[in-house]
Every structure is written in C-alpha cells, then in structure tokens.
Enzyme design. Structure first.
Site, PDB file in Angstrom:
ATOM      1  N   VAL A  73     -14.803   4.945 -23.879  1.00 33.68           N
ATOM      2  CA  VAL A  73     -14.682   5.483 -25.236  1.00 33.68           C
ATOM      3  C   VAL A  73     -14.294   6.940 -25.065  1.00 33.68           C
ATOM      4  O   VAL A  73     -14.821   7.610 -24.177  1.00 33.68           O
ATOM      5  CB  VAL A  73     -16.058   5.408 -25.965  1.00 33.68           C
ATOM      6  CG1 VAL A  73     -16.011   6.081 -27.320  1.00 33.68           C
ATOM      7  CG2 VAL A  73     -16.516   3.967 -26.098  1.00 33.68           C
ATOM      8  N   THR A 125     -21.875   3.120  -9.292  1.00 33.77           N
ATOM      9  CA  THR A 125     -20.462   3.324  -8.986  1.00 33.77           C
ATOM     10  C   THR A 125     -20.153   2.861  -7.574  1.00 33.77           C
ATOM     11  O   THR A 125     -20.919   3.145  -6.636  1.00 33.77           O
ATOM     12  CB  THR A 125     -19.974   4.784  -9.141  1.00 33.77           C
ATOM     13  OG1 THR A 125     -18.650   4.873  -8.603  1.00 33.77           O
ATOM     14  CG2 THR A 125     -20.832   5.810  -8.438  1.00 33.77           C
ATOM     15  N   ASP A 127     -17.907   4.074  -5.977  1.00 36.17           N
ATOM     16  CA  ASP A 127     -17.407   5.271  -5.272  1.00 36.17           C
ATOM     17  C   ASP A 127     -18.495   6.025  -4.519  1.00 36.17           C
ATOM     18  O   ASP A 127     -18.191   6.857  -3.672  1.00 36.17           O
ATOM     19  CB  ASP A 127     -16.756   6.244  -6.270  1.00 36.17           C
ATOM     20  CG  ASP A 127     -15.526   5.653  -6.927  1.00 36.17           C
ATOM     21  OD1 ASP A 127     -15.047   4.621  -6.450  1.00 36.17           O
ATOM     22  OD2 ASP A 127     -15.053   6.226  -7.918  1.00 36.17           O
ATOM     23  N   ARG A 266       4.339  -0.234   5.216  1.00 36.82           N
ATOM     24  CA  ARG A 266       4.150  -0.934   3.932  1.00 36.82           C
ATOM     25  C   ARG A 266       2.851  -0.487   3.260  1.00 36.82           C
ATOM     26  O   ARG A 266       1.834  -0.317   3.942  1.00 36.82           O
ATOM     27  CB  ARG A 266       4.047  -2.438   4.170  1.00 36.82           C
ATOM     28  CG  ARG A 266       5.282  -3.090   4.724  1.00 36.82           C
ATOM     29  CD  ARG A 266       6.219  -3.488   3.601  1.00 36.82           C
ATOM     30  NE  ARG A 266       7.265  -4.334   4.136  1.00 36.82           N
ATOM     31  CZ  ARG A 266       7.241  -5.676   4.104  1.00 36.82           C
ATOM     32  NH1 ARG A 266       6.229  -6.309   3.564  1.00 36.82           N
ATOM     33  NH2 ARG A 266       8.239  -6.366   4.615  1.00 36.82           N
ATOM     34  N   HIS A 272      -8.744  -3.516  -7.744  1.00 36.41           N
ATOM     35  CA  HIS A 272      -9.985  -4.001  -8.362  1.00 36.41           C
ATOM     36  C   HIS A 272     -10.684  -5.113  -7.589  1.00 36.41           C
ATOM     37  O   HIS A 272     -11.801  -5.471  -7.954  1.00 36.41           O
ATOM     38  CB  HIS A 272      -9.703  -4.434  -9.807  1.00 36.41           C
ATOM     39  CG  HIS A 272      -9.306  -3.276 -10.675  1.00 36.41           C
ATOM     40  ND1 HIS A 272      -8.003  -2.857 -10.793  1.00 36.41           N
ATOM     41  CD2 HIS A 272     -10.042  -2.427 -11.426  1.00 36.41           C
ATOM     42  CE1 HIS A 272      -7.951  -1.811 -11.597  1.00 36.41           C
ATOM     43  NE2 HIS A 272      -9.167  -1.527 -11.995  1.00 36.41           N
TER      44      HIS A 272
END
Ligand SMILES: Nc1ncnc2c1ncn2[C@@H]1O[C@H](COP(=O)(O)OP(=O)(O)OP(=O)(O)O)[C@@H](O)[C@H]1O
Ligand SMILES: O=P(O)(O)OC[C@H]1O[C@](O)(CO)[C@@H](O)[C@@H]1O
Ligand SMILES: [Mg+2]
Length: 341
Positions: A73, A125, A127, A266, A272
């Site tokens: 949001v 998270t 991360d 490459r 995800h």
C-alpha cells in the site's frame, strides 16, 4: 482478548507458521479471539477480515505464502488512514494488532504505534536484513533454494564451458548471495554493500580459465552495483511504492564479462522461486516461536515492540530500534567468503 493479525510486504516462507502459532497460543492457551486482516494493511484500512480459529489454521504449517494474502500500500495512503484504522480497531474491539512483515511493514507498525494503536510486530524477510534480530525466518529457506540452484547450475556450466551469473534476491543487502555463494562454492560474489570493480571481477573469473578451469559461477545480489564510473550500468527506476525496479545485474554483467573474457556468459535469475514453497524446519521453528512470543507480549501489554531472536532466546525490542538501520553484510563476513571463492 481480541487480536488482529496481518501479513504485509513480500511473502516469505514461514508466514503461515506464525499465524498458526498466534492462533494456537492465543485461542487455546489464553481463550482469546483472533481475526486476520486480508492482504496486509489494506485489510485493516478497509476492515476486511476473517475469523481465525483452529480449523482455519489446520494444515498450514508447511505451506508457503500466507493464507491471509499480502499487498503493498502506498505509505502516504497508510499515513492518511491512521484515523480510519483506529476507528476499525475500536469498532472491532481489538486489544492488539500483530503485523508480520519486513522493514516497510515495521515502519508502518511504528507509525500506528506512535499514534497510540496497540501493536506487537513480527519481523519477516528472506533478505535477513532486519538489524535487531539475529535472523529472520524465510532466510534459511531462500538460501537453501539458491544453494540447490547453484549446485545444479555448476554442472551445466561446466558441461558448456560457460560463465553463469546467478542473480539472487537482496535489494539492499547481500545475505542470500553471501550464504548461498559460500554454501555452493561460487567463484565470485557481488553484493550491494561493496560496489564491485569490473576489472577485478573480470580478472578473477579470467584467472580461473587461465588455470585450466572450464566454467565459473558468479552470484550477484539483485541490488549489487559497480563502483561508480567503472562500467556502463543501467540502475533502473522506482515503482509506485518507491521500490527500485532493477534493470538486471545478471544480464548486464553477462554482457560485460562475455565481451571482456571472450567466454560465453549467461544470466540466470532465480527470482521468486526463492520466496515460494515450503519453509525449512529451521524457519518453521523460528516462525512458530515468534508467534508464541508475540501473543505473550500482547498479554504483557508490551506494545510498540517486535519479537527478535538474540542468540537462542526470543526477546522483544522497540519498533523504533527495529526500523533505524538495515543489517548489512559486514566486511569481515565478506572476507570469510572471499577466502574460499
Ligand atoms: N515509511 C513508511 N511509512 C509508513 N508505511 C510504510 C512505510 N514504508 C512502508 N510502509 C507500508 O508497509 C507496506 C509494506 O512495506 P514494503 O512493501 O516495503 O514491504 P516490507 O514489509 O518491507 O517487506 P519486503 O521485505 O518484502 O520489502 C507498504 O506497502 C506500506 O503500506
Ligand atoms: O517482487 P516483489 O514482491 O515486489 O518483491 C521483491 C523483493 O522482496 C524481497 O523478496 C523481500 O524483501 C526482496 O528480496 C525482493 O527484492
Ligand atoms: Mg520493504
């Protein structure tokens, strides 16, 4: 008591384990009622919720994603919605809100808390960049997924004598890149905390080929950047929520390394896949403990705080501290990895 739970920001393996744990501890042990707001802060701002009982959380422990849904949001929309949120909290008779999310969600939680709403946050998270907790759930799963992918990519890279540049998640920090790169035995790791020198990187990969090795794996955190002025680089743009929309470090590095080395290079973007699917046992346990302790904090009236792992203990820390800085990869941790690249 009546407790409202929500999940906000990017999804993360272990979110369902927190929701399940909150419901078990609150409903079974304390006789509380729990509701879940749909799709993050949006659900609170629109009073869109469902009742969470034991049936609602049955069978979700090993499931990825979040049964409540998540969303982003615009922060200004949330700031404008503080009074509306307060109205719904009163209308629903809520004694506490437990938002589960990353640094953005925790900033929003702090804003609501500073405005007098009863909040106990839970950090999430993949991360692993939230400063005040040793680890966040989701990270172990993401590192596992990335490591397995790197193991697989090594065999195909070797067969085709290629350089593969593998882009992993990590906008601001390189924890997933560092850990998966170390675990899989990558040959170079680039992270946002240390802008890379393209000449040094080329020399490092080139040296492998000169030594008779026939392939190389470079792990790049999505937010990694070259040292200013050392390589043409498209930094991308920002989306409507203010997040950087990266232009692709792996793609850009593959073009540069192929040109400089004369070896086929490459890009591989794990994206995800690192965030989807079932959480590891470690993440399920950490998430379950966070849920249990969040309910306890609510019952102690410890608002304006969030759960955190310190050593082997779960504690609560002020939200204000949680959102001050990000936990970045320190130089000494990078040095430990660099030694084995
Ligand atoms: N500075 C802020 N002030 C108020 N609300 C914010 C702020 N930053 C973020 N938010 C709110 O929190 C939501 C979640 O933030 P964000 O999208 O950054 O995800 P996150 O919780 O940080 O998770 P992720 O790790 O996936 O980024 C935003 O959509 C927004 O509504
Ligand atoms: O694609 P989305 O959902 O906007 O989020 C991507 C970001 O969310 C995270 O998975 C978690 O912060 C980052 O690693 C990644 O950059
Ligand atoms: Mg964020």
């Amino acid at each position: 008591m009546r407790i409202g739970v929500l999940t906000s920001g990017g999804d993360c393996p272990g979110l369902n384990a927190v929701i399940r744990s909150v419901v078990h501890r609150a409903v079974v042990d304390h006789g509380d009622e729990v509701i879940g707001f749909r799709d993050g802060w949006k659900g609170l701002l629109e009073c869109d919720y469902l009742k969470l009982d034991l049936d609602a959380v049955g069978g979700i422990l090993a499931r990825g994603g979040t049964i409540l849904g998540s969303s982003r949001v615009r922060p200004e929309h949330l700031r404008d919605g503080v009074e509306r949120a307060r109205g719904y909290v009163q209308e629903l008779g809520l004694d506490a809100i437990v938002p589960i999310g990353g640094e953005g969600t925790l900033k929003a939680a702090r804003l609501l808390s500073d405005n007098g709403l009863p909040i106990v946050g839970v950090p999430k998270t993949i991360d692993n960049d939230i400063a005040v907790t040793d680890v966040t759930f989701g990270f172990d799963t993401a590192v596992g997924v990335a490591t397995e992918a790197l193991d697989r990519l090594k065999t195909t890279a070797e067969s085709h004598q290629r350089v593969l540049i593998v882009e992993v998640m990590g906008r601001h920090t390189g924890w997933i890149a560092l850990h998966s790169g170390m675990a899989a035995g990558a040959h170079a790791i680039v992270v946002p905390e240390r802008p890379f020198d393209i000449d040094e990187l080329t020399a490092k990969v080139g040296a492998r080929f000169s030594a008779g090795k026939r392939f190389a794996i470079v792990v790049a955190a999505e937010g990694a950047k070259p040292r200013a002025g050392t390589m043409d680089f498209d930094e991308g743009a920002r989306d409507v929520y203010g997040h950087e929309r990266f232009a692709g470090i792996a793609r850009q590095l593959s073009v540069e390394l192929e040109t400089r080395l004369g070896k086929e290079a490459r890009p591989v973007i794990l994206g995800h896949t690192q965030r989807g699917g079932t959480p590891t046992a470690y993440d399920r346990v950490l998430a379950t403990r966070f849920g249990w302790h969040a309910v306890e904090a609510v019952h102690r009236g410890e608002f304006g705080r969030m759960t955190a792992l310190r050593g082997t203990d779960i504690v609560t820390v002020p939200l204000a501290e949680a959102v001050e800085t990000l936990k970045t990869v320190p130089d000494d941790r990078y040095a430990e990895a660099e030694c084995v690249l």
